[in-house]
Design a protein around this motif. Sequence first.
Motif: not given
Lengths: 319, 337
Positions: B212-216, B237-242, B333-337
């Motif tokens: 999940a983190l790598q997908a950000v 504050s950036v990766l975990i919320p994303a 989470y895959r679709e958002v980015y």
Amino acid sequence: MVHNPKLVAVLHNPVAIAESIQQRKRWEQIFILLGWFSLLVALLTLVVLVADLLIRGWPLLNPNFLPKFLSSPPSSDPEEAGILTAWVGSLLVILVTIVVAVPLGIGAGIYLEEYAPKNWLLDFIEINITNLAGVPSIIYGLLALGFFVYILNWGESILTAGCTLALLILPVVIVTTRESLRAIPIGIREGAYSVGASRWQTIFDHVLPYSMGGILTGIIVGVSRALGETAPLVTIGALTFITFLPDAPIKAEPPFISFNWLWSPFTVLPIQMFNWVSRPQEAFQINSAAAGVVLLVLTLLVNSIAIYLRYRFRKSIKF
Amino acid sequence: MAEGSSSIKTNLPLVLPSRTARIWRERIIASVLFLAAISSVLITLVIIYILFSETVIFFEKVIELDQMSLWQALLEFFTGTDWSPLIEPLGIGILPLLSGTLTTCFVALFVAVPLGTIAAIYLSEFAPAKVREVLKPILEILAGIPTVVYGYFALLVITPVLQKIILGVQQFLFPGREEWDYFQLPGFNMLGAGISVGLMVLPYICSLVEDALQAVPLELREGSYAMGATRIQTALSVLIPAAVSGIVAAYILGFSRAVGETMIVAVAAGLQPKFTFNPLEGAATTTAFIVSVSLGDLPHGSLEYQSIFAAGIMLFLATLFMNVLGYFLSRRYREVY
């Protein structure tokens, strides 16, 4: 504009800035320590687990006793009890599992990746496979108990066990088949189509050979999972006290091959270990640990073959 | 090379394979492959059919034996606190099995969620490539250990250590008593089993959170670093919320794993159903109950036989719900980015 008075004070004071940076770096160090600690827990689990199995099982695992442990059937006397029937059973069950799961899984993978039109049916099958991969293994045991054992009337046989484990690893085989087919570039397909190959010829002669490495890895990962699986086989009522070997598959007289072993009752390594660990007598803990070591060595061996294959195929094929 | 000139002629097939035959062969192959693909749906259908039909028979028998209506039986099933379908008078309340399952799962998540998340953030954002190369295969090995071995670990390594720790803490807090006056942790307990289940799902949760983190996307990290944030600030504050939906999906899938785990709890948590949420006691989980009944001689068609299907259907529905939830969350989470 900065409105926070505390922050404004810091921003106008170089010493405070340096201190703030120091503090942040300290936090970072603390987190790295936490990360190391978390991974250390995992590492320690592995080390303690293996060490405990080896130390406890040593009386049966040292070179003087190992051949006897591997070649004697279970017995009520812990010193006599071995894992002959267990490892033979594991081998035969895995054989059935491979024969059933491989064609079914590769076939399904090919259809979903190469043939299926992108519609609701494909979506549905995809969700279904993801879900099957997450169904607890004991539910497969209940399926096997109701369906294979009683509706098909196969009894508590090697055939039932092999088919149960085949269903269990089917999602793994399907998913890895699809992934390795997807990795083959479209140019390979276009080349084959342009010289007049049909769809199946393209897949069978060109796409499949290139993706064999990935598919093989998936199959091996599935097999290693099936080797260690206990719960579904306990549920179908696998006997734990089997002192005789199944009927030999190869005979001296024609027709030389016999399939009677498919119907014989069985035990496998993890069940044998479960049986020993749940006995009240402490002496059997030694047997349990020794069986655990054999089981661990087997699954690690199979797993490392998969890791090696993945590494080799990734290196040798470059598009 | 006299043969060479003649082979040019014969290389071309004089009789081309029939076009109809080719089309039909392709069709047959396609339908065989389709059957293989549809088999996965058939498996699900057979699972549902078997579980439902046997559960229906279970309720019919209970109603006949206890002379109650269907609603009473269902009410008793979902709210009763006594699960003893094997001995008269029948207890058919599923709650003791659920309490055992939930207690071990919460112990497991208590271990696996913090450790797995921190380890994943470390591996994804901090670890040098060389450290990753060493640690990832170790996590893979941990994930590949047969669960019955983890059960052995829980019963013969974790539980004795816990017993010593608990006794030691008591002796420290209330010194001067005889040893048997202190609380003794039973040999079968949900705490040891739960910790072992946690260690088993730890690599699984870790690798899902890392995915999940790598997908950000990298730009989010770069933006954060450009503002002067440290790696830990960026991660928190950036990766975990994303990546939150992927991380939650990882927890749900880990929970589903823990709920379905059988051999660890069957070996180490005890086989006696008991309505308790105290991890220091031993109690059977849903899966352990199925194993304990299967270990005995199981006559086809007896109430014992059907009771494991009634327990199994609860397990199946619970994990189905969690898996579908996890599937859609991780797809988001895959679709958002």
